[in-house]
Design an enzyme around this catalytic site. Structure first.
Site, PDB file in Angstrom:
ATOM      1  N   ASP A 185       4.906  -1.451 -10.121  1.00 27.42           N
ATOM      2  CA  ASP A 185       4.141  -0.812 -11.175  1.00 27.42           C
ATOM      3  C   ASP A 185       4.975   0.238 -11.889  1.00 27.42           C
ATOM      4  O   ASP A 185       5.898   0.784 -11.302  1.00 27.42           O
ATOM      5  CB  ASP A 185       3.052   0.013 -10.450  1.00 27.42           C
ATOM      6  CG  ASP A 185       1.683  -0.450 -10.813  1.00 27.42           C
ATOM      7  OD1 ASP A 185       1.541  -1.596 -11.247  1.00 27.42           O
ATOM      8  OD2 ASP A 185       0.763   0.363 -10.643  1.00 27.42           O
TER       9      ASP A 185
ATOM     10  N   MET B 203      -6.390   8.802 -15.750  1.00 28.57           N
ATOM     11  CA  MET B 203      -6.143   8.201 -17.069  1.00 28.57           C
ATOM     12  C   MET B 203      -6.913   8.943 -18.155  1.00 28.57           C
ATOM     13  O   MET B 203      -7.367   8.343 -19.120  1.00 28.57           O
ATOM     14  CB  MET B 203      -6.541   6.712 -17.059  1.00 28.57           C
ATOM     15  CG  MET B 203      -5.808   5.918 -15.999  1.00 28.57           C
ATOM     16  SD  MET B 203      -6.366   4.218 -15.877  1.00 28.57           S
ATOM     17  CE  MET B 203      -7.844   4.402 -14.907  1.00 28.57           C
TER      18      MET B 203
ATOM     19  N   LYS C 288       3.092  -1.367 -16.242  1.00 24.29           N
ATOM     20  CA  LYS C 288       2.380  -1.297 -17.515  1.00 24.29           C
ATOM     21  C   LYS C 288       1.983   0.142 -17.820  1.00 24.29           C
ATOM     22  O   LYS C 288       1.592   0.898 -16.952  1.00 24.29           O
ATOM     23  CB  LYS C 288       1.160  -2.208 -17.518  1.00 24.29           C
ATOM     24  CG  LYS C 288       0.345  -2.161 -16.256  1.00 24.29           C
ATOM     25  CD  LYS C 288      -0.785  -3.153 -16.365  1.00 24.29           C
ATOM     26  CE  LYS C 288      -1.450  -3.499 -15.053  1.00 24.29           C
ATOM     27  NZ  LYS C 288      -1.515  -2.520 -14.015  1.00 24.29           N
TER      28      LYS C 288
HETATM   29  N1  SAH Z   1      -3.907   3.968  -7.978  1.00 24.03           N
HETATM   30  C1  SAH Z   1      -3.479   5.199  -8.552  1.00 24.03           C
HETATM   31  C2  SAH Z   1      -4.130   5.483  -9.872  1.00 24.03           C
HETATM   32  C3  SAH Z   1      -3.777   4.479 -10.921  1.00 24.03           C
HETATM   33  S1  SAH Z   1      -4.494   4.862 -12.469  1.00 24.03           S
HETATM   34  C4  SAH Z   1      -3.750   6.333  -7.556  1.00 24.03           C
HETATM   35  O1  SAH Z   1      -4.471   6.132  -6.566  1.00 24.03           O
HETATM   36  O2  SAH Z   1      -3.202   7.418  -7.728  1.00 24.03           O
HETATM   37  C5  SAH Z   1      -3.238   5.778 -13.224  1.00 24.03           C
HETATM   38  C6  SAH Z   1      -3.642   7.231 -13.324  1.00 24.03           C
HETATM   39  O3  SAH Z   1      -3.434   7.853 -12.090  1.00 24.03           O
HETATM   40  C7  SAH Z   1      -2.856   8.034 -14.305  1.00 24.03           C
HETATM   41  O4  SAH Z   1      -3.323   7.881 -15.622  1.00 24.03           O
HETATM   42  C8  SAH Z   1      -3.078   9.430 -13.807  1.00 24.03           C
HETATM   43  O5  SAH Z   1      -4.347   9.908 -14.182  1.00 24.03           O
HETATM   44  C9  SAH Z   1      -3.120   9.215 -12.302  1.00 24.03           C
HETATM   45  N2  SAH Z   1      -1.834   9.487 -11.666  1.00 24.03           N
HETATM   46  C10 SAH Z   1      -1.070   8.654 -10.964  1.00 24.03           C
HETATM   47  N3  SAH Z   1       0.016   9.276 -10.477  1.00 24.03           N
HETATM   48  C11 SAH Z   1      -0.071  10.546 -10.867  1.00 24.03           C
HETATM   49  C12 SAH Z   1       0.724  11.708 -10.686  1.00 24.03           C
HETATM   50  N4  SAH Z   1       1.870  11.692  -9.967  1.00 24.03           N
HETATM   51  N5  SAH Z   1       0.315  12.864 -11.245  1.00 24.03           N
HETATM   52  C13 SAH Z   1      -0.826  12.935 -11.953  1.00 24.03           C
HETATM   53  N6  SAH Z   1      -1.616  11.868 -12.162  1.00 24.03           N
HETATM   54  C14 SAH Z   1      -1.254  10.692 -11.626  1.00 24.03           C
END
Ligand code: SAH
Length: 509
Positions: free
Chosen positions: A36, A171, A58
């Site tokens: 990813d 997001m 993506k």
């Molecule tokens: N499965 C992932 C989330 C995927 S959706 C999880 O459990 O973390 C993608 C969103 O996750 C991003 O738009 C953001 O809001 C958040 N995100 C993922 N990694 C991040 C990070 N290191 N810092 C802040 N937000 C993060």
């Protein structure tokens, strides 16, 4: 052909140390890893060499692979008998479309496992000093998508606005003002605290706080980058007292360690504890003496003839005992000798072998032993175990006092240029804050290899830190300005001096 299998694996929020043990193991054993965009480069580097990597990354505006294509790759690769790791940011089932991928695998009869990861939704707030639940402030937490195209999925704003629990939007950065407006227009207090946490758990983490009324403007002004989380709720106020991650004195500083890899762990750990990103570029390595083992062998073979054994470093201790064991002997051979260890660390290495040193000068300099030894050395035989290149002051002075002294060369530090090209690239990109030197040889070995331009960029952008007088002397000899010098030649004092330097310094811009 064995059946293939797909592992839907969470890669955690960013910091590679937050990867699960199971995920790390699977990255070693996979045939294919499908990744990813959110998976950090540090984690990608943990994939075993030779493993095929497919990038299905993506981003909101830049779809590399449509979801159907990714699903098809997973099914096809597994059907070919491969062990497929589908690596996703955070947790695979928290807004990662992992659920859809699992459905697709199940529909196609592909065997799969889910390996949960630490979700950014939990880790992000934790790293910003915000507990998502708290006995007196929030008894529930909701994870909500802030993504536009998912709006139709019907977020119940009415209920969210009335909730007394914590709201975590993923997001949601692009729609921050709309999220705040929705909540306020449905009756949530506009003074409700909000935090936006970008690049959580990484060295680039940044957090902006405000209220439903003020946060959007503040975040815009701060130009916070994606990915980011939006946290709404009373728990956000706790950050003021329990913020910890971004507050560490070396947070986000990129510091180079030039010590031999065998010796770098203490320095690395102390710097990392203070929040630094440590880059190891060893300029020296510990090697067997290139001349021969003759002097060490002769001391070991005639060990009974000595009165005193001096160890000047942990490397000397390690090499001496390795050689002793190889000869079928052990620590009992030293039972009659007086043992001197230069510095606490060297004494510690002996202690680990069950030997308590009789003499330990505080300073990590062999000459510091001299005041501890009797003026009259006549009839006393001393063996000094040390590196091929070393200072002769101790030996000369003992001889002057009438003693017999033999040198046992146990190792030598050799120049190495492991990773030099990468260091060069980082230096010229200006992405290094500080270079630490813990011995003269690390200084000469680095500067001998850098061109004049490279040296100039290093000195222009990075601060040079020296462990003490003799290293500083070598630096000055090469016209290198010293930004930081440890008051005592020890690793702990060096790290303290680096910390003190950055505490005084203006905040990172
Ligand atoms: N499965 C992932 C989330 C995927 S959706 C999880 O459990 O973390 C993608 C969103 O996750 C991003 O738009 C953001 O809001 C958040 N995100 C993922 N990694 C991040 C990070 N290191 N810092 C802040 N937000 C993060």
């Amino acid at each position: 052909m064995p059946e293939g299998k797909v592992f839907l694996v969470g890669a955690g929020p960013g910091d590679p140390a937050l990867l699960t043990l199971k995920a790390a193991k699977l990255l070693q054993e996979a045939d294919v890893v499908v990744v990813d965009a959110l998976v950090s480069p540090a984690i990608l580097r943990m994939i075993a060499p030779g493993v095929r990597v497919v990038d299905a990354g993506k981003r909101a505006s830049r779809h590399t692979l449509p979801q159907e294509t990714t699903n098809q790759i997973l099914v096809d690769e597994a059907k070919r008998g491969n062990r497929v790791v589908r690596l996703k940011g955070g947790d695979p089932f928290v807004f990662g479309r992992g659920g859809e991928e699992a459905e697709e695998l199940s529909r196609n009869g592909v065997d799969f496992e889910v390996v949960p990861g630490i979700s950014s939704a939990i880790a992000g707030p934790a790293y910003a000093g915000i507990p998502v639940t708290h006995r007196s402030l929030a008894t529930s937490v909701s994870l909500i998508t802030g993504h536009e195209s998912d709006e139709s999925s019907g977020i119940d704003w009415e209920r969210l606005a009335a909730s007394s629990g914590t709201l975590v939007f993923l997001m949601g950065l692009g729609r921050l003002s709309s999220i705040c407006e929705q909540l306020v227009s449905r009756g949530m207090n506009s003074h409700m605290p909000v935090a936006v946490i970008a690049k959580a758990t990484t060295a680039e983490q940044r957090t902006v706080t405000g209220t439903l009324a003020t946060i959007a403007a503040r975040v815009q002004e701060a130009e916070l980058p994606a990915p980011a989380l939006v946290v709404v709720g009373r728990v956000v106020a706790l950050r003021e007292s329990i913020e910890w991650f971004e507050k560490r004195p070396l947070f986000g500083r990129r510091i180079v360690v030039t010590r031999a890899r065998e010796q770098a762990s203490d320095l690395r750990r102390l710097l990392e504890d203070a929040g630094a990103i440590v880059l190891e570029f060893p300029m020296v390595e510990i090697a067997a003496p290139s001349d021969s083992w003759a002097s060490l062998d002769s001391v070991i073979d005639r060990i009974g003839e000595y009165d005193r054994l001096v160890f000047t470093s942990t490397n000397g201790v390690a090499a001496f005992f390795e050689r002793l064991f190889e000869k079928g002997r052990d620590a009992r051979a030293l039972s009659r000798l007086e043992i001197a260890a230069v510095g606490e660390t060297t004494a510690g290495a002996l202690r680990n072998l069950g030997l308590a040193a009789d003499l330990v000068p505080e300073k990590f300099q062999s000459a510091a032993l001299l005041p501890l030894l009797p003026e009259d050395q006549s009839g006393v035989s001393t063996a000094v175990v040390r590196a091929a290149a070393g200072r002769d002051e101790l030996i000369d002075e003992l001889r002057r006092r009438g003693g017999r002294v033999d040198l046992a060369v146990a190792y030598e530090t050799k120049a190495t240029d492991e990773g030099l090209d990468e260091l060069r690239a980082l230096l010229s990109a200006g992405s290094i804050d500080c270079v630490t030197f813990t011995s003269s040889s690390t200084v000469t070995n680095l500067f001998e290899r850098l061109g004049a331009d490279e040296k100039a960029t290093l000195l222009d952008r990075a601060v040079v830190a020296s462990i003490g007088p003799s290293t500083s002397e070598t630096l000055r000899g090469l016209d290198v300005p010293i930004g930081i010098e440890a008051p005592l030649p020890s690793i702990a004092a060096l790290v303290d001096a680096v910390i003190a330097h950055y505490r005084r310094d203006t905040p990172k811009g």
